[in-house]
Design a protein around this motif. Structure first.
Motif, PDB file in Angstrom:
ATOM      1  N   VAL A 114       0.838  -1.208   0.000  1.00 52.39           N
ATOM      2  CA  VAL A 114       0.000   0.000   0.000  1.00 52.39           C
ATOM      3  C   VAL A 114       0.869   1.253   0.000  1.00 52.39           C
ATOM      4  O   VAL A 114       0.588   2.227  -0.709  1.00 52.39           O
ATOM      5  N   HIS A 115       1.938   1.243   0.784  1.00 48.06           N
ATOM      6  CA  HIS A 115       2.875   2.363   0.807  1.00 48.06           C
ATOM      7  C   HIS A 115       3.470   2.612  -0.578  1.00 48.06           C
ATOM      8  O   HIS A 115       3.537   3.753  -1.057  1.00 48.06           O
ATOM      9  N   GLY A 116       3.880   1.529  -1.238  1.00 47.41           N
ATOM     10  CA  GLY A 116       4.436   1.672  -2.584  1.00 47.41           C
ATOM     11  C   GLY A 116       3.409   2.178  -3.579  1.00 47.41           C
ATOM     12  O   GLY A 116       3.737   3.002  -4.448  1.00 47.41           O
ATOM     13  N   PHE A 117       2.164   1.715  -3.457  1.00 45.32           N
ATOM     14  CA  PHE A 117       1.118   2.188  -4.368  1.00 45.32           C
ATOM     15  C   PHE A 117       0.848   3.678  -4.171  1.00 45.32           C
ATOM     16  O   PHE A 117       0.664   4.413  -5.143  1.00 45.32           O
ATOM     17  N   MET A 118       0.806   4.133  -2.927  1.00 43.48           N
ATOM     18  CA  MET A 118       0.555   5.546  -2.654  1.00 43.48           C
ATOM     19  C   MET A 118       1.650   6.438  -3.239  1.00 43.48           C
ATOM     20  O   MET A 118       1.368   7.470  -3.863  1.00 43.48           O
ATOM     21  N   LEU A 119       2.884   6.025  -3.057  1.00 41.40           N
ATOM     22  CA  LEU A 119       3.983   6.839  -3.571  1.00 41.40           C
ATOM     23  C   LEU A 119       4.070   6.774  -5.086  1.00 41.40           C
ATOM     24  O   LEU A 119       4.446   7.748  -5.735  1.00 41.40           O
ATOM     25  N   TRP A 120       3.730   5.614  -5.668  1.00 40.16           N
ATOM     26  CA  TRP A 120       3.708   5.526  -7.135  1.00 40.16           C
ATOM     27  C   TRP A 120       2.600   6.395  -7.719  1.00 40.16           C
ATOM     28  O   TRP A 120       2.824   7.106  -8.710  1.00 40.16           O
ATOM     29  N   ALA A 121       1.408   6.349  -7.116  1.00 35.82           N
ATOM     30  CA  ALA A 121       0.295   7.147  -7.628  1.00 35.82           C
ATOM     31  C   ALA A 121       0.583   8.638  -7.518  1.00 35.82           C
ATOM     32  O   ALA A 121       0.202   9.418  -8.408  1.00 35.82           O
ATOM     33  N   SER A 122       1.259   9.047  -6.465  1.00 39.99           N
ATOM     34  CA  SER A 122       1.525  10.479  -6.267  1.00 39.99           C
ATOM     35  C   SER A 122       2.697  10.956  -7.115  1.00 39.99           C
ATOM     36  O   SER A 122       2.572  11.925  -7.880  1.00 39.99           O
ATOM     37  N   MET A 123       3.847  10.260  -7.003  1.00 37.17           N
ATOM     38  CA  MET A 123       5.055  10.704  -7.699  1.00 37.17           C
ATOM     39  C   MET A 123       5.116  10.220  -9.143  1.00 37.17           C
ATOM     40  O   MET A 123       5.709  10.881  -9.995  1.00 37.17           O
ATOM     41  N   GLY A 124       4.532   9.075  -9.415  1.00 38.82           N
ATOM     42  CA  GLY A 124       4.641   8.512 -10.747  1.00 38.82           C
ATOM     43  C   GLY A 124       3.501   8.830 -11.682  1.00 38.82           C
ATOM     44  O   GLY A 124       3.651   8.667 -12.902  1.00 38.82           O
ATOM     45  N   VAL A 125       2.355   9.302 -11.151  1.00 39.17           N
ATOM     46  CA  VAL A 125       1.192   9.571 -11.996  1.00 39.17           C
ATOM     47  C   VAL A 125       0.698  11.009 -11.836  1.00 39.17           C
ATOM     48  O   VAL A 125       0.639  11.782 -12.810  1.00 39.17           O
ATOM     49  N   LEU A 126       0.324  11.382 -10.614  1.00 41.05           N
ATOM     50  CA  LEU A 126      -0.323  12.675 -10.406  1.00 41.05           C
ATOM     51  C   LEU A 126       0.636  13.845 -10.600  1.00 41.05           C
ATOM     52  O   LEU A 126       0.258  14.871 -11.178  1.00 41.05           O
ATOM     53  N   MET A 127       1.866  13.721 -10.107  1.00 42.99           N
ATOM     54  CA  MET A 127       2.838  14.798 -10.296  1.00 42.99           C
ATOM     55  C   MET A 127       3.134  15.062 -11.771  1.00 42.99           C
ATOM     56  O   MET A 127       3.125  16.220 -12.214  1.00 42.99           O
ATOM     57  N   PRO A 128       3.404  14.030 -12.584  1.00 44.94           N
ATOM     58  CA  PRO A 128       3.589  14.300 -14.017  1.00 44.94           C
ATOM     59  C   PRO A 128       2.363  14.895 -14.698  1.00 44.94           C
ATOM     60  O   PRO A 128       2.501  15.738 -15.592  1.00 44.94           O
ATOM     61  N   ILE A 129       1.162  14.466 -14.292  1.00 44.09           N
ATOM     62  CA  ILE A 129      -0.045  15.048 -14.871  1.00 44.09           C
ATOM     63  C   ILE A 129      -0.125  16.539 -14.550  1.00 44.09           C
ATOM     64  O   ILE A 129      -0.473  17.365 -15.410  1.00 44.09           O
ATOM     65  N   GLY A 130       0.199  16.912 -13.324  1.00 44.84           N
ATOM     66  CA  GLY A 130       0.199  18.321 -12.960  1.00 44.84           C
ATOM     67  C   GLY A 130       1.227  19.120 -13.738  1.00 44.84           C
ATOM     68  O   GLY A 130       0.970  20.270 -14.142  1.00 44.84           O
ATOM     69  N   ILE A 131       2.401  18.542 -13.971  1.00 46.35           N
ATOM     70  CA  ILE A 131       3.443  19.249 -14.725  1.00 46.35           C
ATOM     71  C   ILE A 131       3.020  19.451 -16.177  1.00 46.35           C
ATOM     72  O   ILE A 131       3.167  20.541 -16.750  1.00 46.35           O
ATOM     73  N   ILE A 132       2.475  18.401 -16.803  1.00 41.45           N
ATOM     74  CA  ILE A 132       2.070  18.511 -18.205  1.00 41.45           C
ATOM     75  C   ILE A 132       0.908  19.465 -18.362  1.00 41.45           C
ATOM     76  O   ILE A 132       0.845  20.254 -19.325  1.00 41.45           O
ATOM     77  N   SER A 133      -0.042  19.449 -17.423  1.00 36.96           N
ATOM     78  CA  SER A 133      -1.193  20.349 -17.529  1.00 36.96           C
ATOM     79  C   SER A 133      -0.786  21.813 -17.418  1.00 36.96           C
ATOM     80  O   SER A 133      -1.309  22.665 -18.144  1.00 36.96           O
ATOM     81  N   ILE A 134       0.153  22.134 -16.546  1.00 44.88           N
ATOM     82  CA  ILE A 134       0.578  23.525 -16.426  1.00 44.88           C
ATOM     83  C   ILE A 134       1.406  23.941 -17.628  1.00 44.88           C
ATOM     84  O   ILE A 134       1.436  25.123 -18.012  1.00 44.88           O
ATOM     85  N   ARG A 135       2.102  23.003 -18.260  1.00 41.33           N
ATOM     86  CA  ARG A 135       2.851  23.323 -19.467  1.00 41.33           C
ATOM     87  C   ARG A 135       1.919  23.553 -20.653  1.00 41.33           C
ATOM     88  O   ARG A 135       2.223  24.359 -21.540  1.00 41.33           O
ATOM     89  N   LEU A 136       0.800  22.840 -20.683  1.00 43.08           N
ATOM     90  CA  LEU A 136      -0.160  23.035 -21.770  1.00 43.08           C
ATOM     91  C   LEU A 136      -0.769  24.431 -21.744  1.00 43.08           C
ATOM     92  O   LEU A 136      -1.234  24.932 -22.770  1.00 43.08           O
ATOM     93  N   MET A 137      -0.775  25.070 -20.585  1.00 46.47           N
ATOM     94  CA  MET A 137      -1.323  26.419 -20.490  1.00 46.47           C
ATOM     95  C   MET A 137      -0.458  27.450 -21.210  1.00 46.47           C
ATOM     96  O   MET A 137      -0.927  28.553 -21.504  1.00 46.47           O
ATOM     97  N   SER A 138       0.792  27.111 -21.500  1.00 49.91           N
ATOM     98  CA  SER A 138       1.676  28.059 -22.180  1.00 49.91           C
ATOM     99  C   SER A 138       1.441  28.122 -23.678  1.00 49.91           C
ATOM    100  O   SER A 138       2.010  28.990 -24.356  1.00 49.91           O
ATOM    101  N   ILE A 139       0.624  27.208 -24.213  1.00 46.59           N
ATOM    102  CA  ILE A 139       0.316  27.244 -25.642  1.00 46.59           C
ATOM    103  C   ILE A 139      -0.585  28.433 -25.930  1.00 46.59           C
ATOM    104  O   ILE A 139      -1.611  28.633 -25.272  1.00 46.59           O
TER     105      ILE A 139
END
Length: 256
Positions: free
Chosen positions: A56-81
């Motif tokens: 469960v610990h590994g899943f939480m850290l994977w979901a946060s650092m491996g999925v949600l963080m990259p989604i947040g980075i890409i979404s804020i970069r898309l705003m620069s278009i």
């Protein structure tokens, strides 16, 4: 003299007894040592509840650092278009904020589980890196709520600091996922090669998406330039020049 011979004979009879008893004790001690050796895998020695909490610990850290963080980075970069409608920009910003907030919640849950249930001896890279990562994530989330208004020097300094912290979180989070998979293998003696390959493929897809959206505005600008050139060339070929009009009017004048 007879007494002396009797004493020596009695000593020779009794001497093998302690030797035999010592050999029996040594033999029993060797049996006890050999019987204490346990060849069962480490994963079977661990408490099943502890193994579940590690997953469960590994899943939480994977979901946060491996999925949600990259989604947040890409979404804020898309705003620069450039040229996007206001509604699209608001949706991208909402996606950025929501993904980062959920990621912070998952990181907090993973941190509480590691502090409460695991052996925090900090004798490996995963635990030491995780402590620093928790601090940066929470500070990054706090700085997001303390964003100054546009148009000032404070906003520029905030933007630089927020960008640096976000980059650190992304890089350290990815490294800590790999070190966590290694720690899982050492702790449970189970192979994490499949999960490592899957995470590498997922990370590669995020990187390709990031690079593609970064060049999307350039691709669109080149497409618009090509369409404009084709449109102008069509107009120039459709309109006759003055020299052609003069040549066409000469036969008519000669007939007159």
């Amino acid at each position: 003299m007879e007494t002396h011979h009797l004493f020596v004979s009695l000593l020779l009879v009794l001497l093998p007894l302690p030797l035999c008893s010592s050999q029996e004790n040594a033999r029993s001690l060797a049996i006890d040592v050999n019987s204490s050796l346990d060849t069962t895998p480490i994963s079977q020695k661990l408490n099943p509840k502890l193994v579940y909490e590690i997953k469960v610990h590994g899943f939480m850290l994977w979901a946060s650092m491996g999925v949600l963080m990259p989604i947040g980075i890409i979404s804020i970069r898309l705003m620069s278009i450039k040229g996007q409608p206001l509604l699209c920009l608001r949706r991208l910003f909402f996606l950025h904020v929501t993904s980062q907030m959920v990621a912070v919640i998952f990181v907090t849950i993973g941190a509480v589980m590691s502090i409460k249930n695991f052996n925090n001896s900090f004798n490996n890279h995963h635990q030491r890196l995780g402590v620093g990562l928790y601090a940066i994530v929470w500070f990054q989330a706090l700085s997001g709520f303390l964003r100054p208004s546009r148009g000032g020097k404070a906003r520029r300094n905030w933007f630089v600091g927020h960008w640096i912290l976000g980059t650190l979180v992304a890089i350290l989070g990815i490294i800590n996922i790999y070190t966590g998979l290694n720690a899982y293998t050492q702790k449970t003696s189970k192979s994490a090669k499949l999960w490592t390959i899957l995470f590498t493929a997922q990370l590669s897809s995020f990187v390709l998406l990031y690079l593609f959206q970064d060049k999307w505005s350039y691709i669109q600008s080149q497409t618009n330039i090509t369409q404009a050139v084709d449109h102008n060339s069509n107009i120039s070929t459709a309109e006759p020049s003055q020299g052609d009009e003069v040549e066409e009017t000469k036969p008519a004048l000669e007939k007159c």
